[in-house]
Structures are given as structure tokens and as C-alpha cells.
Design an enzyme around this catalytic site. Structure first.
Site, mmCIF file in Angstrom:
data_model
loop_
_atom_site.group_PDB
_atom_site.id
_atom_site.type_symbol
_atom_site.label_atom_id
_atom_site.label_comp_id
_atom_site.label_asym_id
_atom_site.label_seq_id
_atom_site.Cartn_x
_atom_site.Cartn_y
_atom_site.Cartn_z
ATOM 1 N N ARG A 30 -2.920 10.438 6.194
ATOM 2 C CA ARG A 30 -3.266 9.095 6.733
ATOM 3 C C ARG A 30 -2.687 7.960 5.910
ATOM 4 N NH1 ARG A 30 -6.616 4.796 5.499
ATOM 5 N NH2 ARG A 30 -8.218 6.052 4.259
ATOM 6 N N GLU B 259 -6.999 1.925 -3.380
ATOM 7 C CA GLU B 259 -5.645 2.067 -3.478
ATOM 8 C C GLU B 259 -4.883 0.462 -3.799
ATOM 9 O OE1 GLU B 259 -2.093 3.375 -0.793
ATOM 10 O OE2 GLU B 259 -3.660 4.741 -0.926
ATOM 11 N N GLN C 202 -7.830 14.561 3.710
ATOM 12 C CA GLN C 202 -7.073 13.790 2.625
ATOM 13 C C GLN C 202 -7.944 13.471 1.399
ATOM 14 O OE1 GLN C 202 -6.439 9.077 3.033
ATOM 15 N NE2 GLN C 202 -4.639 9.917 3.433
ATOM 16 N N PHE D 66 0.747 -1.200 0.190
ATOM 17 C CA PHE D 66 0.096 -0.050 -0.023
ATOM 18 C C PHE D 66 0.669 1.266 0.012
ATOM 19 C CE2 PHE D 66 -4.681 0.467 1.254
ATOM 20 C CZ PHE D 66 -5.168 -0.274 0.164
ATOM 21 N N HIS E 236 -8.178 11.398 -1.911
ATOM 22 C CA HIS E 236 -7.471 10.044 -2.549
ATOM 23 C C HIS E 236 -7.297 10.586 -3.807
ATOM 24 C CE1 HIS E 236 -7.171 5.966 -3.474
ATOM 25 N NE2 HIS E 236 -7.228 5.643 -2.249
ATOM 26 N N LEU F 59 -14.555 5.729 -4.638
ATOM 27 C CA LEU F 59 -13.323 5.383 -4.669
ATOM 28 C C LEU F 59 -12.762 4.039 -5.706
ATOM 29 C CD1 LEU F 59 -10.673 5.782 -2.915
ATOM 30 C CD2 LEU F 59 -11.538 3.882 -1.396
ATOM 31 N N HIS G 187 -11.536 12.180 0.635
ATOM 32 C CA HIS G 187 -11.755 10.659 1.071
ATOM 33 C C HIS G 187 -11.757 10.392 2.761
ATOM 34 C CE1 HIS G 187 -11.375 6.423 1.158
ATOM 35 N NE2 HIS G 187 -9.925 6.500 1.747
ATOM 36 N N ARG H 51 -0.470 9.389 -0.499
ATOM 37 C CA ARG H 51 -1.627 9.804 -1.104
ATOM 38 C C ARG H 51 -1.655 11.247 -1.243
ATOM 39 N NH1 ARG H 51 -6.411 6.513 2.260
ATOM 40 N NH2 ARG H 51 -5.861 4.403 1.137
#
Length: 612
Positions: free
Chosen positions: A419, A289, A267, A153, A269, A286, A384, A320
Site C-alpha cells: 500500500r 511515516e 504490510q 510520503f 511498516h 506506529l 501495519h 515501505r
């Protein structure tokens, strides 16, 4: 409505079940016209996603019976959209990984304004929480040797993200709900909490209404736990479900006297769905990821793999905020698609691989006539996750207000300025157990009772809710849409002082509209939207004021007029309500433990090219 204050003081949303339910003929009355149901419980949990469920499970395991309430149907919570995975340093793929490196990655991704004690609590406990979820039946993907599979990730030094295909959040919530049902934990659905009963120093319960039939509810509790999610849904282009993550939990806590922190950090995304071919329903939703974690590549409209120039080592798996700003830059410089996005392509992977590792994504796009194994998809950044929220003690989950606790995305401190992907689900199950365990150790004697002052406050609030219905000039849903426009345009991926000042001016104009709303009865969606508007205006003010106050760029907060990170701003902005209005202050985060410092000094870092 007659005044804006009434609108702004309306707080939070949730669901409820009947404990100590008084039949309608015996309901408390303060006047012939005012009728409500009273519910008395030892612990009231507001929010029915993973954080609320895990807190309730821990309480029930210690023979304390809480009541969980949610705005939607049982098991229908925002947790289900956390698709890609959950972090734990198991070392199944990379044996050198450990909790200290996981903590170091979290601190780095948070740009060193996270709470290091809270981060350590989460990262230390996660291997045990994963094993617990397995014991309760969560069907994680497995390696050839039967171990829990782990994937890359963004911004993680090693493969530590455990997953169930690309439906990890859904699988985890199903597991937790199944356990909660096994423990016979009471639950009420379709209940909206509109205010916490608090004198500013102590919370006594909450009030709200049943969204099905409109009747009022008064909850009396020894302790209240907020587990109500974040506020990224304030933006019009967001990855949350419709009418969720609108800041109700943060606004409830603020109104009750709690201190909030880091609210300026939202955040974005990098990969939300975009483009006319998907339709309005899917805009901003979304694209997990996990697509990039499994090898997905980003290309601009000229066919260039542009992350090579922004992050040649980590490429699409950089942080991100880095990837989102890179996409925004490509679009600004004219290399975006007609719709203002870029392309995400994983068609170099076999169809069987995609169907195994990314089944939901593959199915979703197939239904939209896009074959991931043959063609790229159009994406652009989308709001996000909210890093900010209620300030808590991570040993207990306690806020600055006695008897008020918070857990999950509604809190601040674990994620700092940005995050780490895969940490949101981790936080919910670790801190849910912490909060539930602490509350289970408290002694609850007798039935909770409201002091007379809080009984009067509840009655007054119910009268305010009754007065909310009316024929004004402005549709609350349209005002919420306008608020989303304000945030998109003045507190989005790139910010300036001029923009935030304009945003605050436009916010005042929206407050005027909130005085003159067209609102139907309590079972009408317009009533829900009117209450949401009160919450959202409060939190939007925090986002804008915090973004203006922080004169630097750090993580998800980027100021083009202050593009550099400043050591003098290695601190958190806090927010609290005073008689004079919203007060902003600062506090300095603590220092990490020696174990985590050693991991930071070692300089572990993902190299994307390990995937190729």
C-alpha cells in the site's frame, strides 16, 4: 467447545442501535431458554470507522436510514491511528501532479496486481473528497497562501499527502462522526457481530450479542455492508490497537460465501516503536511515516545512515516494504540495537517545526522522556496493514454474495502487493460514497424478513454461543498470543516454504486447543477472545497458504527461497470456502487506462534529496 467447526464458523464484530426494537417481554423465542432482540433495518453497516461512517452519510443524504454498529464506543475506531495524512492530487505544492500520476504511483507500489479500475475510481475522486471534508469542517494544515498543505510520503512522485499535523485520521473521523450526528444516523456501540445470516448466495442479516449485558441480537436487513477493518492485528507486534484488526470482517465474509483475495500480503511498516524504555504498552505502535516525510533519517547502531546503500535516490522515503526489509537486514547482520531495532532521528529540525508538523509524535515521546528535537527514537518494523480482504466490484462495493457489500480495509484490490502511504484514508471516503450511493439507488420495499431457514440458522448459532462458555484447559487470550507467534515466525517480513509448512502444522495444534477453552460468560473478555480466535484461525490459514502458494517475492511478500519477482505471478490469489475446505485459485488483474499508462511511461519518481 465441543468441536472446532463451531469455533471457526463464528464471524465478525460490530455495534448496534435499536430500530424496530421489540421490548424484552415480546422478544422472539424459539425455546424457553433462548431469548434475543430483533432489529430490522434497510441497511446494516458493520464497522464504525471512516469507511462505515462515510457509507452511512451517503445513504442518509439520500433519505435511506442505515444502522451503524461498532464494537467500541461511538467515535472510537481504528481510523484514529492513521496519523500521517490522506492522498489527493491537488497540486498545491507541485502543480504538475495529477490523478493519473497518483494512480501510476499506486499501481507501481502495488507491484501491478492492483485492480486498475478501482485505483482510478479512488484517485480521480480524491480532490473532490478533500474539498468535501473541508466543507464539513476538517481543519487541514495550510500553506502560507491558504491552500491545503501537502507533504512527501514514501514512494510518491510529488507532495500530495494532505494532513492535520500528525492526527489526520483522528481529525477525519471526528469530521465524519460530526456529519453523521448532524444527519441523525442511528448507531449502536459495544455490539459484536458473530455471524452473517447467509445461504451462500444471499445475505439476509447478521447475529451477535451486546457486549455490555450479553443479550443476543438478530439483525434483519435488505443489505449488509462490512466495514470492519483488516487483520494485521493477528501478529503480536503490530500497530493496531489492542484486540482490533483481528480478521473478523474477512472471516465473516468468507463464512457467508464471499471470495477473498491477496490475503498473503501484509504490510510491515518500517517504524514501529520498540525498546524497553517505552514499555510493553507501546511496543509496535506506529511512529508515523510523516516523521520521515518531514525529513527523519534512519541510522543503525554503528551510526551509519544505512538507506544510502539500499536506496540512494529515495532514501528513507522509498516504499515501505523496501525500508522495512532494509531495517530487518541491518538487524540480521548485527548492526541493530540491543533490542533489535534501529534509530529514527529528526533532531536536526527545529523544535517549533516539530511541534507544528508532528505535534502528537512530539507529545507522545515527551511523555516517555524522549525529546525528538534532541535525540533519536528506537524503531523496528511492525505489522501495519492488510492489503488483502474481500473481493468487490468497485462500481458498487458488491461482493460475490447478493446483498453483501464491503468497504475500507476489509476489501482487497486497491493496494495490491503493497500500500502507498496515505491511500488508506483516501480509499475509505471515496468507496464509502460509492457504496452508499449505489445502495441508496436500490428499492427497499417493506420490512426485511428472514426466511425460515435463516431463522433456524440464527437460533442454532445462538445455541452454539450459549454452549461456548465452559471450563476447559486453555485460555483463549493465550492461544491468540500463540497464534501471533506462529505468524511472526513463519509468515513475517521474510518467508520460506519450509516456514509456512511449519506454520500450518502449528496452526492445527492451535485448533485442537480451541476445542478446550476456558470461557466465561458473554460479558467476560474471554468470551470475546474465544470468538476472535475463530476468526483469526481462519484468516491465519489464508495468510500461510497464500504465502506458500506464491513462489516469488512481490511487494510486502518476500520469499528468501524465491527472492525474485516473477512475471508469471502477476496475478492475484483468491480464497473461498467449499465443502472440501479452503480453495485457492488465481485471477489476472486488468490493464490501466491510457491516461495512467502514459503516467507510468513518463517515469515520475520522488527524489529524496529534494528535501535537503
Amino acid at each position: 467447545m465441543e468441536n472446532t467447526d463451531q469455533q471457526l464458523n463464528l464471524s465478525h464484530s460490530s455495534n448496534s442501535t435499536v430500530l424496530n426494537h421489540q421490548p424484552s417481554e415480546n422478544r422472539s423465542q424459539t425455546s424457553p431458554a433462548l431469548d434475543y432482540e430483533r432489529v430490522s433495518v434497510p441497511v446494516l453497516i458493520i464497522g464504525a470507522g471512516a469507511a462505515g461512517a462515510r457509507t452511512a452519510i451517503e445513504l442518509a443524504k439520500h433519505d435511506v436510514v442505515p444502522l451503524v454498529i461498532g464494537k467500541r464506543n461511538y467515535g472510537d475506531a481504528h481510523t484514529t491511528l492513521a496519523a500521517g495524512g490522506i492522498n489527493a492530487a491537488l497540486g498545491n505544492r507541485d502543480p504538475e501532479d495529477n490523478w493519473g500520476i497518483h494512480a501510476a504511483d499506486t499501481l507501481k507500489e502495488g507491484h501491478f496486481i492492483t485492480d486498475p479500475d478501482g485505483v482510478e475510481i479512488v484517485t480521480r475522486a480524491m480532490p473532490d473528497r478533500i474539498r468535501e471534508l473541508v466543507e464539513w469542517g476538517m481543519p487541514f494544515n495550510r500553506t502560507e497562501d491558504g491552500e491545503i498543505e501537502q507533504r512527501y510520503f514514501g514512494a510518491q512522485s510529488f507532495r500530495r499527502t494532505c494532513f492535520v499535523g500528525d492526527r489526520t485520521g483522528e481529525a477525519m473521523l471526528e469530521t465524519l462522526i460530526s456529519k453523521a450526528k448532524e444527519l441523525e444516523i442511528p448507531y449502536r456501540e459495544n455490539v459484536m457481530i458473530t455471524k452473517l445470516l447467509s445461504d451462500g448466495e444471499r445475505v439476509y442479516g447478521a447475529v451477535g450479542y451486546d457486549m455490555n449485558d450479553g443479550h443476543f441480537l438478530r439483525f434483519e436487513a435488505h443489505a449488509v455492508v462490512l466495514a470492519a477493518g483488516g487483520y494485521s492485528g493477528l501478529y503480536n507486534r503490530h500497530s493496531s490497537r489492542t484486540d482490533e484488526n483481528n480478521g473478523d470482517g474477512a472471516a465473516l465474509a468468507y463464512d457467508a460465501g464471499a471470495r477473498l483475495m491477496d490475503v498473503e500480503f501484509v504490510q510491515f511498516h518500517p517504524t514501529g516503536m520498540m525498546g524497553d524504555r517505552y514499555g510493553e504498552e507501546w511496543d509496535g505502535r506506529l511512529v508515523t511515516e510523516a516523521v520521515r516525510g518531514e525529513g527523519g533519517r534512519l541510522f543503525n547502531a554503528d551510526g551509519e545512515r544505512f538507506m544510502e546503500k539500499y536506496s540512494p535516490e529515495q532514501m528513507e522515503l522509498d516504499a515501505r516494504d523496501v525500508v522495512a526489509r532494509a531495517i530487518a537486514q541491518e538487524v540480521r547482520e548485527g548492526r541493530g540495537t540491543e533490542n533489535g531495532g534501529v534509530y529514527l532521528d529528526i533532531s536536526h529540525k527545529d523544535r517549533a517545526f516539530l511541534q507544528e508538523r508532528l505535534p502528537r509524535m512530539y507529545e507522545r515521546f515527551a511523555e516517555l522522556n524522549v525529546d525528538l528535537a534532541e535525540a533519536p527514537v528506537e524503531v523496528a518494523p511492525t505489522a501495519h496493514y492488510a492489503m488483502g480482504g474481500v473481493e468487490v466490484d468497485f462500481e458498487t462495493g458488491a461482493t460475490a454474495v447478493e446483498n453483501l457489500y464491503a468497504v475500507g480495509e476489509v476489501i482487497a484490490g486497491i493496494h495490491g502487493a503493497n500500500r502507498l502511504g496515505g491511500n488508506s484514508l483516501a480509499e475509505t471516503v471515496v468507496l464509502g460514497k460509492v457504496v452508499g450511493g449505489h445502495l441508496a439507488g436500490e428499492s427497499y420495499t417493506g420490512t426485511p424478513k428472514l426466511p425460515e431457514s435463516q431463522q433456524r440458522a440464527a437460533d442454532e448459532h445462538f445455541r452454539d454461543l450459549e454452549a461456548l462458555s465452559g471450563e476447559g484447559s486453555d485460555d483463549p487470550q493465550e492461544v491468540l498470543q500463540a497464534l501471533g507467534d506462529v505468524l511472526e515466525e513463519t509468515a513475517g517480513i521474510i518467508r520460506t516454504e519450509e516456514d509456512t509448512n511449519k506454520g500450518l502444522e502449528r496452526l492445527e495444534a492451535l485448533r485442537d486447543k480451541a476445542n478446550d477453552l476456558i470461557v466465561g460468560g458473554r460479558t467476560n473478555r474471554s468470551f470475546e477472545y474465544a470468538i476472535d480466535l475463530g476468526f483469526s484461525l481462519t484468516v491465519a490459514e489464508m495468510v500461510l497458504k497464500g504465502a506458500r502458494e506464491r513462489t516469488e517475492s512481490r511487494g510486502a511478500h518476500f520469499r528468501s527461497d524465491y527472492p525474485e519477482q516473477s512475471e508469471g505471478w502477476r496475478k492475484n490469489i483468491t480464497y473461498r470456502q467449499t465443502e472440501a475446505g479452503m480453495l485457492l485459485d488465481t485471477t489476472t488483474p486488468g490493464k490501466p487506462s491510457e491516461t495512467v499508462r502514459q503516467a507510468l511511461d513518463a517515469g515520475y519518481e520522488l527524489e529524496y534529496h529534494q528535501l535537503e
